[in-house]
Enzyme design. Structure first.
Site, PDB file in Angstrom:
ATOM      1  N   PRO A  88       0.734  -1.337  -0.078  1.00 17.56           N
ATOM      2  CA  PRO A  88      -0.019  -0.166  -0.211  1.00 17.56           C
ATOM      3  C   PRO A  88       0.871   1.076   0.113  1.00 17.56           C
ATOM      4  O   PRO A  88       1.770   1.368   0.881  1.00 17.56           O
ATOM      5  CB  PRO A  88      -0.793  -0.105   1.267  1.00 17.56           C
ATOM      6  CG  PRO A  88      -0.583  -1.492   1.638  1.00 17.56           C
ATOM      7  CD  PRO A  88       0.584  -2.203   1.227  1.00 17.56           C
ATOM      8  N   GLU A  89       0.437   2.270  -0.805  1.00 19.78           N
ATOM      9  CA  GLU A  89       1.137   3.451  -0.931  1.00 19.78           C
ATOM     10  C   GLU A  89       0.103   4.389  -0.421  1.00 19.78           C
ATOM     11  O   GLU A  89      -0.959   4.282  -0.114  1.00 19.78           O
ATOM     12  CB  GLU A  89       1.828   3.603  -2.215  1.00 19.78           C
ATOM     13  CG  GLU A  89       2.744   2.310  -2.645  1.00 19.78           C
ATOM     14  CD  GLU A  89       3.487   2.623  -4.055  1.00 19.78           C
ATOM     15  OE1 GLU A  89       3.618   4.082  -4.532  1.00 19.78           O
ATOM     16  OE2 GLU A  89       3.971   1.694  -4.605  1.00 19.78           O
ATOM     17  N   ARG A 126       2.338 -10.683   6.257  1.00 16.00           N
ATOM     18  CA  ARG A 126       3.827 -10.596   6.322  1.00 16.00           C
ATOM     19  C   ARG A 126       4.631  -9.728   7.338  1.00 16.00           C
ATOM     20  O   ARG A 126       5.862  -9.571   7.403  1.00 16.00           O
ATOM     21  CB  ARG A 126       4.169  -9.922   4.873  1.00 16.00           C
ATOM     22  CG  ARG A 126       3.833 -10.841   3.592  1.00 16.00           C
ATOM     23  CD  ARG A 126       3.933 -10.041   2.478  1.00 16.00           C
ATOM     24  NE  ARG A 126       5.601 -10.215   2.239  1.00 16.00           N
ATOM     25  CZ  ARG A 126       6.167  -9.848   1.140  1.00 16.00           C
ATOM     26  NH1 ARG A 126       5.413  -9.275   0.164  1.00 16.00           N
ATOM     27  NH2 ARG A 126       7.526  -9.827   1.091  1.00 16.00           N
TER      28      ARG A 126
END
Ligand SMILES: [Zn+2]
Length: 299
Positions: free
Chosen positions: A2-3, A123
């Site tokens: 995600p940015e 993660r």
């Protein structure tokens, strides 16, 4: 990963669920997922760190960082890392949380009883950061974060680029220089600006920086409009995927023809990240051999 657009879409989708609503209780399922500000007494209960008992007063974002501010001053930052997802289940129907759900919140009944918010991050590059006030969030953590890319002004960007000889692509990924741009939108913005990713940041002309600041803002704004990019598992608080990936011109398209000129897009590795660009539209030596064979041969 995600940015800025994905985090902003998450913020906007969370607000209707959270603003003015009480967090009844909170559970931290992995203690190492939350970093605690030294302002909290040692051994503060996890529920207190996760804003249990408070009403959510505001939500803040800078770059990829999102923070919930409670009415009693406490602040909780959420960072999604590579694979984080925050989801609100208004009907309380959250399936039995799996081992990747690291935090859960029960929300008050002002909307509907039994609503649950979960933070899932397989993660585990994301995390929570707990602060006793907005001031400590800024002084202990956000002080090292650069200006937000969604509103970056050319003058500000120019002053931040002029002292680094690193490649412009690498520089744009540095969150202390500019906050919110990651691999996807750096490649897309450099393509839109016609700037080769390996050019030294400080060698860009002021005119090029003007264009770059402009396309960074518009690329991010367009991605927000398209609800962000869903590459693997990004979704907003309601589970809605984004569609911005359909608009990517270069990211993930190495070996395919350029959408503008037809030249085969090239992929290289910069700062351990795959970088894709058009050797013709983004010349290494602009002005010397415009889109010529020589500059292409130098790739
Ligand atoms: Zn091209």
């Amino acid at each position: 990963m995600p940015e800025l657009p994905e985090v902003e879409c998450l913020r906007r989708s969370l607000e209707p669920h959270l603003l003015g609503r009480r967090i009844v209780s909170a559970e931290l399922r992995r203690s190492d997922f939350c970093t605690v500000s030294p302002g909290y007494p040692r051994g503060s209960p996890p529920g207190e760190l996760l804003l249990a008992g408070a009403v959510v007063k505001a939500m803040h974002r800078v770059g990829k960082h999102l923070a919930l501010e409670a009415d009693d001053g406490r602040v909780l930052e959420i960072h999604l890392g590579m694979s984080g997802q925050v989801r609100v289940h208004e009907d309380g129907s959250a399936e039995e949380p799996d081992r990747h759900v690291h935090a859960m919140w029960r929300l008050g009944r002002d909307h509907r009883a039994g609503a649950v918010m979960t933070l899932r991050d397989p993660r585990r590059f994301g995390g929570l950061w707990a602060f006793r006030s907005l001031e400590t969030l800024h002084s202990e953590r956000w002080c090292v974060v650069g200006p937000d890319a969604l509103t970056i002004e050319a003058q500000t960007l120019a002053s931040r680029l002029q002292h680094t000889s690193r490649a412009i692509k690498t520089t744009l990924l540095d969150q202390a220089i500019l906050a919110g741009v990651g691999n996807i939108y750096a490649d897309e913005a450099l393509f839109a600006a016609g700037i080769h990713p390996q050019r030294p940041a400080r060698r860009l002309s002021r005119a090029e920086v003007d264009v770059l600041a402009n396309v960074i803002r518009s690329t991010l704004a367009n991605a927000i409009q398209a609800k962000g990019s869903t590459l693997r598992d990004y979704a907003d608080a309601n589970g809605q995927s984004g569609e911005s990936q359909l608009m990517h011109h270069v990211y993930g398209r190495g070996g395919e023809p350029c959408s503008r000129c037809g030249t085969v897009l090239k992929s290289i590795v910069l700062a351990q990240r795959t970088t894709t660009f058009c050797p013709a539209c983004q010349p290494r030596n602009p002005g010397r051999t415009p889109a010529g064979t020589r500059s292409r041969a130098r790739m």
